[in-house]
Design an enzyme around this catalytic site. Structure first.
Site, PDB file in Angstrom:
ATOM      1  N   SER A 127       0.858  -1.186   0.000  1.00 50.71           N
ATOM      2  CA  SER A 127       0.000   0.000   0.000  1.00 50.71           C
ATOM      3  C   SER A 127       0.894   1.237   0.000  1.00 50.71           C
ATOM      4  CB  SER A 127      -0.914   0.047   1.233  1.00 50.71           C
ATOM      5  OG  SER A 127      -1.269   1.363   1.577  1.00 50.71           O
ATOM      6  N   TYR A 140      -1.750  -0.129  10.750  1.00 54.18           N
ATOM      7  CA  TYR A 140      -1.637  -0.425   9.320  1.00 54.18           C
ATOM      8  C   TYR A 140      -0.350   0.176   8.742  1.00 54.18           C
ATOM      9  CZ  TYR A 140      -3.374  -1.184   4.537  1.00 54.18           C
ATOM     10  OH  TYR A 140      -3.533  -1.607   3.236  1.00 54.18           O
TER      11      TYR A 140
END
Length: 243
Positions: A127, A140
């Site tokens: 990501s 995250y």
């Protein structure tokens, strides 16, 4: 013919989104694919692709999964949006265990086979949050930054054995993981849910749209086909990191 043709691949988080798109792309390119997810629906998708499905919680042992894997796609992930002082400590640990710990355990599990064959591809779906930070995503962002570093170590160790290790770092992808964030993002930013896409998801992207899972899967295949590309991160982020 792709370099994955005739090889065996394993994709985590393969019951939806990016993982399922990667499994489909690898299968279409001629690989035998193992699809792994804790969601039992992964078995249906595996049957559709002529692959093999595994229902497994990756925060535990991975020893039940096959070790004779030539292409490993570490994709499984979850999201939780909250300020650090409100972030549950057990949730933080569990997210790191899934997105970083499981990637380590799976890589460790399959590397001996790759080394024996003198060929292997490790692709980690990180990501843009593996390259940049956003508020309210401490677990995250920490996990994805860690996975970027782990991939570089694997690249250095794997190079003498014909094994490459790279990351794909997409921006916001049209997946259930992103859709489930809308309510929490609206809450922590104090904006209407209808404004989340424009003001949060696409705020830092030069290309004002969500990327499709199939586009990320094509980036994964491209990395598999390039033996001289290793230890890097392919940003598929609509220009986010250009700023």
């Amino acid at each position: 013919m792709s370099s994955v043709t005739g090889h065996t691949a394993l994709v985590t988080g393969a019951a939806s989104g990016i993982g399922l798109a990667c499994a489909r792309a690898l299968s279409s390119a001629g690989a035998e694919v193992h699809l792994v997810d804790r969601d039992p629906h992964v078995l249906t998708f595996a049957e559709e692709l002529g692959g093999i499905g595994h229902v497994l919680d990756l925060t535990g042992s991975v020893e039940s999964l096959p070790a004779e894997i030539d292409v490993l796609v570490n994709n499984a992930g979850v999201q939780h949006v909250a300020p650090i002082h409100e972030f549950p400590a057990d949730r933080f640990s569990a997210m790191l265990e899934l997105m970083l710990g499981a990637a380590f355990r799976l890589t460790r599990h399959v590397l001996p086979h790759m080394y024996d064959r003198g060929w292997g591809r490790l692709v980690h779906v990180t990501s843009v949050h593996g390259l940049r930070a956003s508020a309210f995503k401490s677990a995250y962002v920490s996990a994805k930054h860690g996975l970027e570093g782990f991939s570089k170590v694997a690249a250095l160790e794997g190079a003498p054995h014909g094994v490459t290790s790279n990351c794909v770092a997409p921006g916001y992808v049209r997946t259930p993981l992103v859709e489930k964030q809308i309510t929490d993002q609206a809450r922590v930013h104090d904006i209407p849910e209808a404004d989340v896409a424009e003001k949060i998801f696409l705020q830092r992207s030069a290309v004002k749209r969500l990327i499709e899972p199939e586009e990320v899967a094509q980036a994964v295949l491209w990395l598999c086909d390039n033996s001289f590309v290793t230890g890097t991160s392919l940003a598929v982020d609509g220009g986010w990191t250009a700023q």
